[in-house]
Design a protein around this motif. Structure first.
Motif, PDB file in Angstrom:
ATOM      1  N   SER A 121       6.734  -1.073  -7.340  1.00 26.87           N
ATOM      2  CA  SER A 121       7.234  -2.050  -8.306  1.00 26.87           C
ATOM      3  C   SER A 121       7.155  -1.401  -9.680  1.00 26.87           C
ATOM      4  CB  SER A 121       6.378  -3.315  -8.259  1.00 26.87           C
ATOM      5  OG  SER A 121       6.718  -4.177  -9.318  1.00 26.87           O
ATOM      6  N   LEU A 122       8.303  -1.152 -10.295  1.00 28.24           N
ATOM      7  CA  LEU A 122       8.319  -0.452 -11.580  1.00 28.24           C
ATOM      8  C   LEU A 122       7.759  -1.299 -12.713  1.00 28.24           C
ATOM      9  CD1 LEU A 122      11.723   1.437 -11.392  1.00 28.24           C
ATOM     10  CD2 LEU A 122       9.436   2.285 -10.871  1.00 28.24           C
ATOM     11  N   ASP A 123       7.864  -2.631 -12.583  1.00 31.04           N
ATOM     12  CA  ASP A 123       7.317  -3.487 -13.639  1.00 31.04           C
ATOM     13  C   ASP A 123       5.911  -3.985 -13.316  1.00 31.04           C
ATOM     14  OD1 ASP A 123       7.780  -5.407 -11.708  1.00 31.04           O
ATOM     15  OD2 ASP A 123       9.333  -6.457 -12.827  1.00 31.04           O
ATOM     16  N   GLY A 124       5.346  -3.519 -12.185  1.00 34.98           N
ATOM     17  CA  GLY A 124       3.987  -3.874 -11.824  1.00 34.98           C
ATOM     18  C   GLY A 124       3.831  -5.216 -11.135  1.00 34.98           C
ATOM     19  N   LYS A 125       4.942  -5.931 -10.935  1.00 34.32           N
ATOM     20  CA  LYS A 125       4.873  -7.248 -10.289  1.00 34.32           C
ATOM     21  C   LYS A 125       4.897  -7.091  -8.775  1.00 34.32           C
ATOM     22  CE  LYS A 125       7.211  -9.556 -14.092  1.00 34.32           C
ATOM     23  NZ  LYS A 125       8.416 -10.280 -14.496  1.00 34.32           N
ATOM     24  N   ASP A 126       4.267  -8.037  -8.104  1.00 31.42           N
ATOM     25  CA  ASP A 126       4.295  -8.037  -6.643  1.00 31.42           C
ATOM     26  C   ASP A 126       5.670  -8.487  -6.156  1.00 31.42           C
ATOM     27  OD1 ASP A 126       1.693  -7.147  -6.345  1.00 31.42           O
ATOM     28  OD2 ASP A 126       0.858  -9.168  -6.365  1.00 31.42           O
ATOM     29  N   ILE A 127       6.052  -8.024  -4.983  1.00 32.60           N
ATOM     30  CA  ILE A 127       7.307  -8.412  -4.353  1.00 32.60           C
ATOM     31  C   ILE A 127       6.956  -9.018  -3.003  1.00 32.60           C
ATOM     32  CG2 ILE A 127       9.531  -7.594  -3.461  1.00 32.60           C
ATOM     33  CD1 ILE A 127       9.298  -5.237  -5.444  1.00 32.60           C
ATOM     34  N   ALA A 128       7.568 -10.148  -2.682  1.00 34.86           N
ATOM     35  CA  ALA A 128       7.261 -10.833  -1.434  1.00 34.86           C
ATOM     36  C   ALA A 128       7.606  -9.953  -0.237  1.00 34.86           C
ATOM     37  CB  ALA A 128       8.050 -12.141  -1.348  1.00 34.86           C
ATOM     38  N   GLU A 129       6.763 -10.033   0.806  1.00 32.97           N
ATOM     39  CA  GLU A 129       6.974  -9.255   2.023  1.00 32.97           C
ATOM     40  C   GLU A 129       8.369  -9.495   2.601  1.00 32.97           C
ATOM     41  OE1 GLU A 129       5.224  -9.186   6.543  1.00 32.97           O
ATOM     42  OE2 GLU A 129       3.779  -9.349   4.907  1.00 32.97           O
ATOM     43  N   GLU A 130       8.826 -10.738   2.593  1.00 36.02           N
ATOM     44  CA  GLU A 130      10.147 -11.060   3.136  1.00 36.02           C
ATOM     45  C   GLU A 130      11.258 -10.332   2.376  1.00 36.02           C
ATOM     46  OE1 GLU A 130       7.942 -13.541   2.068  1.00 36.02           O
ATOM     47  OE2 GLU A 130       7.123 -13.742   4.090  1.00 36.02           O
ATOM     48  N   GLN A 131      11.124 -10.213   1.057  1.00 40.04           N
ATOM     49  CA  GLN A 131      12.131  -9.508   0.263  1.00 40.04           C
ATOM     50  C   GLN A 131      12.123  -8.016   0.579  1.00 40.04           C
ATOM     51  OE1 GLN A 131      12.090 -10.059  -4.007  1.00 40.04           O
ATOM     52  NE2 GLN A 131      13.485  -8.354  -4.327  1.00 40.04           N
ATOM     53  N   ILE A 132      10.943  -7.430   0.674  1.00 38.27           N
ATOM     54  CA  ILE A 132      10.851  -6.004   0.998  1.00 38.27           C
ATOM     55  C   ILE A 132      11.496  -5.739   2.353  1.00 38.27           C
ATOM     56  CG2 ILE A 132       9.287  -4.089   1.538  1.00 38.27           C
ATOM     57  CD1 ILE A 132       7.292  -5.372  -0.469  1.00 38.27           C
ATOM     58  N   LEU A 133      11.133  -6.549   3.346  1.00 38.27           N
ATOM     59  CA  LEU A 133      11.697  -6.358   4.692  1.00 38.27           C
ATOM     60  C   LEU A 133      13.209  -6.513   4.688  1.00 38.27           C
ATOM     61  CD1 LEU A 133       8.969  -8.191   6.793  1.00 38.27           C
ATOM     62  CD2 LEU A 133       9.392  -5.721   6.670  1.00 38.27           C
ATOM     63  N   GLY A 134      13.723  -7.450   3.925  1.00 35.82           N
ATOM     64  CA  GLY A 134      15.175  -7.615   3.820  1.00 35.82           C
ATOM     65  C   GLY A 134      15.839  -6.425   3.151  1.00 35.82           C
ATOM     66  N   ASP A 135      15.197  -5.895   2.117  1.00 37.89           N
ATOM     67  CA  ASP A 135      15.763  -4.769   1.372  1.00 37.89           C
ATOM     68  C   ASP A 135      15.799  -3.477   2.186  1.00 37.89           C
ATOM     69  OD1 ASP A 135      16.152  -6.436  -0.794  1.00 37.89           O
ATOM     70  OD2 ASP A 135      14.426  -5.695  -1.919  1.00 37.89           O
ATOM     71  N   ILE A 136      14.852  -3.298   3.107  1.00 37.51           N
ATOM     72  CA  ILE A 136      14.811  -2.053   3.881  1.00 37.51           C
ATOM     73  C   ILE A 136      15.380  -2.218   5.292  1.00 37.51           C
ATOM     74  CG2 ILE A 136      12.827  -1.197   2.570  1.00 37.51           C
ATOM     75  CD1 ILE A 136      11.072  -1.802   5.026  1.00 37.51           C
ATOM     76  N   SER A 137      15.821  -3.415   5.639  1.00 34.99           N
ATOM     77  CA  SER A 137      16.207  -3.706   7.031  1.00 34.99           C
ATOM     78  C   SER A 137      17.358  -2.850   7.538  1.00 34.99           C
ATOM     79  CB  SER A 137      16.546  -5.182   7.199  1.00 34.99           C
ATOM     80  OG  SER A 137      17.690  -5.518   6.439  1.00 34.99           O
ATOM     81  N   PHE A 138      18.372  -2.585   6.716  1.00 31.14           N
ATOM     82  CA  PHE A 138      19.514  -1.811   7.213  1.00 31.14           C
ATOM     83  C   PHE A 138      19.088  -0.408   7.616  1.00 31.14           C
ATOM     84  CE2 PHE A 138      23.051   1.111   6.840  1.00 31.14           C
ATOM     85  CZ  PHE A 138      23.965   0.511   7.695  1.00 31.14           C
ATOM     86  N   GLN A 139      18.372   0.273   6.743  1.00 29.72           N
ATOM     87  CA  GLN A 139      17.957   1.647   7.036  1.00 29.72           C
ATOM     88  C   GLN A 139      16.898   1.699   8.128  1.00 29.72           C
ATOM     89  OE1 GLN A 139      16.448   3.848   3.698  1.00 29.72           O
ATOM     90  NE2 GLN A 139      16.822   5.793   4.687  1.00 29.72           N
ATOM     91  N   GLU A 140      16.042   0.708   8.187  1.00 29.71           N
ATOM     92  CA  GLU A 140      14.925   0.748   9.125  1.00 29.71           C
ATOM     93  C   GLU A 140      15.235   0.131  10.483  1.00 29.71           C
ATOM     94  OE1 GLU A 140      12.195   2.545   8.662  1.00 29.71           O
ATOM     95  OE2 GLU A 140      13.118   3.134   6.783  1.00 29.71           O
ATOM     96  N   GLN A 141      16.442  -0.379  10.671  1.00 28.49           N
ATOM     97  CA  GLN A 141      16.776  -1.029  11.940  1.00 28.49           C
ATOM     98  C   GLN A 141      16.700  -0.096  13.144  1.00 28.49           C
ATOM     99  OE1 GLN A 141      20.913  -2.310  12.237  1.00 28.49           O
ATOM    100  NE2 GLN A 141      21.507  -0.718  10.786  1.00 28.49           N
ATOM    101  N   PHE A 142      16.740   1.172  12.922  1.00 29.87           N
ATOM    102  CA  PHE A 142      16.733   2.150  14.011  1.00 29.87           C
ATOM    103  C   PHE A 142      15.331   2.682  14.327  1.00 29.87           C
ATOM    104  CE2 PHE A 142      20.749   2.465  11.664  1.00 29.87           C
ATOM    105  CZ  PHE A 142      21.606   1.975  12.652  1.00 29.87           C
ATOM    106  N   PHE A 143      14.326   2.190  13.619  1.00 26.72           N
ATOM    107  CA  PHE A 143      12.969   2.692  13.764  1.00 26.72           C
ATOM    108  C   PHE A 143      12.008   1.553  14.069  1.00 26.72           C
ATOM    109  CE2 PHE A 143      15.205   5.502  10.885  1.00 26.72           C
ATOM    110  CZ  PHE A 143      14.993   6.735  11.468  1.00 26.72           C
ATOM    111  N   TYR A 144      10.874   1.909  14.669  1.00 21.11           N
ATOM    112  CA  TYR A 144       9.793   0.967  14.921  1.00 21.11           C
ATOM    113  C   TYR A 144       8.757   1.188  13.837  1.00 21.11           C
ATOM    114  CZ  TYR A 144       5.544  -0.866  17.066  1.00 21.11           C
ATOM    115  OH  TYR A 144       4.375  -1.531  17.301  1.00 21.11           O
TER     116      TYR A 144
END
Length: 107
Positions: free
Chosen positions: A73-96
Motif C-alpha cells: 500500500s503506497l499510502d500506508g492504508k490497509d486494503i480489504a482481503e476481498e479487494q486484493i483477491l479480486g485485483d490479483i484473480s485474473f493472473q492468479e487463476q492458474f495457480f494454487y
C-alpha cells in the motif's frame, strides 16, 4: 511497473501486465529489478535518483510455483482481503495460492 502488451501479441493483446523476471545469482533485488526493466521494456532505471516507499500489508504465496507477491500500500492504508483477491484473480487463476496478512505465518 506495469506495461501494456503489444496489439500484435497472439495471446492477451493490449493487456496490462507487471514487468517481471528473476534475480540472477550474485545480484541484489535492486540490481535484478533494474536489469529486468531494461530487458522487458527498454528503460534505464536509476534507483539512486528516486525512491518508492510503502507498507507491505500482505503476501500472496503460490504453493505450486516459486513466486510470491508482496502486496504494498503506497499510502500506508490497509486494503480489504476481498479487494486484493479480486485485483490479483485474473493472473492468479492458474495457480494454487493463499493470501497471508503480515500477522500470519507463511506455510
Amino acid at each position: 511497473m506495469i506495461s501494456q502488451r503489444s496489439a500484435t501479441r497472439p495471446t492477451f493483446p493490449l493487456m496490462w501486465e507487471c514487468v517481471g523476471g528473476s534475480v540472477l545469482k550474485g545480484e541484489s533485488s535492486i540490481e535484478g529489478a533494474v536489469r529486468e526493466i531494461k530487458e522487458e521494456v527498454g528503460l534505464d532505471v536509476e534507483p539512486e535518483r528516486g525512491k518508492l516507499e510503502g507498507k507491505v500489508i500482505a503476501v500472496w504465496h503460490r504453493f505450486d510455483d516459486v513466486e510470491d507477491k508482496w502486496i504494498v500500500s503506497l499510502d500506508g492504508k490497509d486494503i480489504a482481503e476481498e479487494q486484493i483477491l479480486g485485483d490479483i484473480s485474473f493472473q492468479e487463476q492458474f495457480f494454487y495460492g493463499k493470501l497471508y496478512g503480515l500477522s500470519q505465518a507463511v506455510e
